[in-house]
Design a protein around this motif. Structure first.
Motif, PDB file in Angstrom:
ATOM      1  N   LYS A  30       0.831  -1.214   0.000  1.00 52.51           N
ATOM      2  CA  LYS A  30       0.000   0.000   0.000  1.00 52.51           C
ATOM      3  C   LYS A  30       0.860   1.257   0.000  1.00 52.51           C
ATOM      4  O   LYS A  30       0.484   2.268  -0.575  1.00 52.51           O
ATOM      5  N   GLY A  31       2.024   1.184   0.643  1.00 51.41           N
ATOM      6  CA  GLY A  31       2.941   2.323   0.596  1.00 51.41           C
ATOM      7  C   GLY A  31       3.447   2.567  -0.811  1.00 51.41           C
ATOM      8  O   GLY A  31       3.604   3.705  -1.238  1.00 51.41           O
ATOM      9  N   MET A  32       3.688   1.475  -1.542  1.00 53.84           N
ATOM     10  CA  MET A  32       4.209   1.608  -2.910  1.00 53.84           C
ATOM     11  C   MET A  32       3.118   1.949  -3.909  1.00 53.84           C
ATOM     12  O   MET A  32       3.334   2.702  -4.853  1.00 53.84           O
ATOM     13  N   LEU A  33       1.930   1.352  -3.721  1.00 54.27           N
ATOM     14  CA  LEU A  33       0.851   1.543  -4.706  1.00 54.27           C
ATOM     15  C   LEU A  33      -0.161   2.579  -4.251  1.00 54.27           C
ATOM     16  O   LEU A  33      -1.294   2.581  -4.698  1.00 54.27           O
ATOM     17  N   GLU A  34       0.248   3.442  -3.356  1.00 51.36           N
ATOM     18  CA  GLU A  34      -0.573   4.552  -2.872  1.00 51.36           C
ATOM     19  C   GLU A  34      -1.951   4.105  -2.388  1.00 51.36           C
ATOM     20  O   GLU A  34      -2.966   4.703  -2.723  1.00 51.36           O
ATOM     21  N   ASP A  35      -1.966   3.000  -1.635  1.00 51.73           N
ATOM     22  CA  ASP A  35      -3.217   2.541  -1.035  1.00 51.73           C
ATOM     23  C   ASP A  35      -4.330   2.322  -2.053  1.00 51.73           C
ATOM     24  O   ASP A  35      -5.502   2.532  -1.782  1.00 51.73           O
ATOM     25  N   SER A  36      -3.949   1.934  -3.260  1.00 50.52           N
ATOM     26  CA  SER A  36      -4.943   1.784  -4.326  1.00 50.52           C
ATOM     27  C   SER A  36      -5.723   0.480  -4.181  1.00 50.52           C
ATOM     28  O   SER A  36      -5.364  -0.381  -3.378  1.00 50.52           O
ATOM     29  N   VAL A  37      -6.773   0.360  -4.985  1.00 52.43           N
ATOM     30  CA  VAL A  37      -7.581  -0.865  -4.935  1.00 52.43           C
ATOM     31  C   VAL A  37      -6.777  -2.077  -5.409  1.00 52.43           C
ATOM     32  O   VAL A  37      -7.066  -3.202  -5.046  1.00 52.43           O
TER      33      VAL A  37
END
Lengths: 118, 194
Positions: free
Chosen positions: B50-57
Motif C-alpha cells: 500500500k505504501g508503494m501503490l498509494e493505497d490503491s484498490v
C-alpha cells in the motif's frame, strides 16, 4: 503529533544511521497504519484452493487424454499385426514388399496399361 | 463444539510457534498453520504494497498474490533466509512489476485516468488529525519515483536497516545509501510544500 514533527520524523528516518526498527509502530500510533480488508485471509485461501482445483482438473484432463491416445495406439498396433499375419497366410508363408503394398499380382505390362489408360 | 475448541487451541499453539514450524506444518497441508503465517505478515505486506501503490484498490489484489505465491513457493523454501525476508522479496517483485505494468498501461491508454483508480481508505485513522497525517505520508510517497519510493518504504514503513534493505532489494549497499540520500532531498522539498 504535529504535522511538522511527522515531517521531521520522515526526513530523519532516511538518515543512514537512524535506527528505524520501531518506526512502523510509532507511525501506526499516529494513524499511519496499513492493513488489508477483513476478508483478506479468506480471499487468499479461496484463490489458493481454487487454483489447486483447476490444476487437479487440468491433470485429470491430461491423464484421460493420454489414456485415450494409448488405447488408440494399442488398437492400431493390433490391427497392423493382424494385417501382417493375414498377408503372411494368404501369400503362402512368405513376405515381400510387393505383397505388403498390394502389388503382388500386378505385372509390368498390366501396370503400364493401367497407368497409361490403354 | 469439541472440534471448535480444538481449532481454537491449535490456533493458540500456532500463535506461539516459530516460522520454521509454521512452514513445516503448512507443507504437510495444515491450513491453520498457513493462516497464522498470513496473519503474522499481512500488516508487513500491507505497509509495503500500500505504501508503494498509494493505497490503491490494486494493492489488495497484489497482497493476495504475495501470499498465493508464497504458498506455491513453500516447497522450495530452504530456510536460508528469514521467512519475513522471503515474503518481502516476493512482495517487492510483485509490486514493482505492477508499477511497471500500470505505467505501460496508462502511458498507452489513459494517462489522465491514473488518479481515479485510487481508493483512499484510512485504516485506524480515528480522527481528522490522524487522517491528515496519513494523507501527508501517502502524498509524499506518491511524489517519489518508484526506485526511491521502495527504499523509503523499506526504511520508514518497514523499519529495516540500510543493510537489510539492500539485501531484500538485491542492491549494493552503496546504491541504497545514494538512493536514500536523494530521496531525502526530494522529500524535504516536497514536504515543505505540503
Amino acid at each position: 503529533m504535529e504535522h511538522s514533527e511527522i515531517k521531521k520524523l520522515i526526513i530523519d528516518s532516511l538518515d543512514a544511521d537512524f535506527d528505524t526498527a520501531e518506526f512502523p509502530e510509532k507511525l501506526e500510533l499516529e494513524g499511519i497504519g496499513y492493513d488489508f480488508n477483513e476478508d483478506f485471509e479468506e480471499k487468499v485461501f479461496k484463490t489458493i484452493f481454487s487454483e489447486k482445483v483447476l490444476s487437479i482438473r487440468d491433470n485429470e484432463f491430461i491423464s484421460n487424454l493420454s489414456l485415450l491416445v494409448g488405447r488408440v495406439a494399442i488398437t492400431g498396433i493390433a490391427a497392423i499385426i493382424i494385417l501382417l499375419i493375414s498377408i503372411f497366410i494368404t501369400e503362402g508363408g512368405s513376405f515381400s514388399i510387393n505383397s505388403l503394398v498390394g502389388l503382388g499380382d500386378v505385372y509390368d505390362e498390366g501396370l503400364i496399361c493401367l497407368l497409361g489408360g490403354l | 463444539m469439541e472440534r471448535l475448541s480444538n481449532i481454537g487451541s491449535a490456533r493458540e499453539l500456532y500463535r506461539k510457534a516459530d516460522d520454521d514450524e509454521l512452514v513445516r506444518a503448512s507443507l504437510s497441508g495444515d491450513k491453520l498453520a498457513f493462516s497464522e503465517i498470513v496473519n503474522r505478515y499481512r500488516k508487513m505486506v500491507a505497509r509495503l504494497v500500500k505504501g508503494m501503490l498509494e493505497d490503491s484498490v490494486y494493492a489488495e489484489d497484489i497482497g493476495q498474490e504475495v501470499f498465493v505465491k508464497l504458498y506455491n513457493a513453500l516447497p522450495g523454501f530452504r530456510g536460508e533466509a528469514k521467512l519475513s525476508t522471503y515474503i518481502q522479496k516476493i512482495a517487492v517483485n510483485l509490486t514493482l512489476n505492477e508499477i511497471k505494468r500500470r505505467k505501460r498501461f496508462f502511458s498507452t491508454f489513459a494517462r489522465t485516468g491514473d488518479d481515479e483508480m485510487y481508493e483512499y481508505e484510512f485504516v485506524d485513522s480515528s480522527n481528522e488529525e490522524k487522517r491528515e497525517a496519513k494523507e501527508l505520508v501517502d502524498k509524499a510517497l506518491k511524489s517519489l519515483d518508484p526506485k526511491f519510493r521502495v527504499v523509503v518504504v523499506m526504511r520508514m514503513l518497514q523499519g529495516y536497516s540500510t543493510k537489510e534493505t539492500a539485501e531484500i532489494l538485491d542492491l549494493p549497499i552503496g546504491t541504497v545509501l545514494s538512493r536514500l540520500s536523494r530521496a531525502q532531498k526530494q522529500l524535504k522539498d516536497i514536504l515543505e510544500k505540503l
